[in-house]
Scaffold this motif. Structure first.
Motif, short mmCIF file in Angstrom:
data_model
loop_
_atom_site.label_atom_id
_atom_site.label_comp_id
_atom_site.label_asym_id
_atom_site.label_seq_id
_atom_site.Cartn_x
_atom_site.Cartn_y
_atom_site.Cartn_z
N ARG A 1 -7.17 11.21 -7.41
CA ARG A 1 -6.18 10.65 -8.34
C ARG A 1 -6.03 11.48 -9.61
NH1 ARG A 1 -4.27 5.37 -8.42
NH2 ARG A 1 -4.66 4.31 -6.49
N THR A 2 -7.11 12.06 -10.10
CA THR A 2 -7.02 12.81 -11.35
C THR A 2 -6.09 14.00 -11.20
OG1 THR A 2 -9.02 14.03 -10.77
CG2 THR A 2 -9.28 12.13 -12.20
N ARG A 3 -6.11 14.65 -10.03
CA ARG A 3 -5.20 15.78 -9.82
C ARG A 3 -3.77 15.32 -9.72
NH1 ARG A 3 -7.76 19.37 -5.34
NH2 ARG A 3 -9.83 19.11 -6.13
N SER A 4 -3.53 14.21 -9.04
CA SER A 4 -2.15 13.73 -8.91
C SER A 4 -1.62 13.30 -10.28
CB SER A 4 -2.04 12.60 -7.89
OG SER A 4 -2.77 11.47 -8.30
N ARG A 5 -2.45 12.71 -11.11
CA ARG A 5 -2.03 12.35 -12.47
C ARG A 5 -1.74 13.60 -13.28
NH1 ARG A 5 -6.50 7.76 -13.33
NH2 ARG A 5 -5.44 6.12 -12.19
N VAL B 1 5.61 25.50 -7.56
CA VAL B 1 4.51 24.55 -7.34
C VAL B 1 3.63 25.14 -6.26
CG1 VAL B 1 3.89 22.22 -6.67
CG2 VAL B 1 5.99 22.62 -7.95
N VAL B 2 2.36 25.34 -6.58
CA VAL B 2 1.41 25.92 -5.63
C VAL B 2 0.37 24.86 -5.31
CG1 VAL B 2 -0.28 27.74 -5.25
CG2 VAL B 2 1.77 28.21 -6.62
N PHE B 3 0.23 24.57 -4.04
CA PHE B 3 -0.79 23.63 -3.58
C PHE B 3 -1.92 24.43 -2.97
CE2 PHE B 3 3.12 21.20 -3.56
CZ PHE B 3 2.73 20.06 -4.24
N ASN B 4 -3.12 24.22 -3.48
CA ASN B 4 -4.28 24.93 -2.99
C ASN B 4 -5.32 23.90 -2.53
OD1 ASN B 4 -6.47 26.51 -2.43
ND2 ASN B 4 -6.43 27.62 -4.36
#
Length: 58
Positions: A3-7, A52-55
């Protein structure tokens, strides 16, 4: 995704949105987006692209 990353991601997009909405007046007195002072005109309307880069390895 925790959740912290999505926030954090949501907060980043909100900051970009606020920045893209900022306006300033040019020397002739007409308003234009502030980001246009940072990004050259491409001849297309809208906002500059945002990468937007998703790693998943982080």
């Amino acid at each position: 995704m925790p959740r912290t990353r999505s926030r954090s991601t949501r907060r980043s997009f909100e900051e970009y949105l606020r920045y893209f909405r900022l306006k300033s007046k040019n020397p002739l007195g007409s308003e234009s987006p502030v980001w246009r002072t940072q990004c050259p005109s491409t001849g297309r309307e809208g906002h500059p692209p945002v990468v937007v880069v998703f790693n998943p390895g982080i």
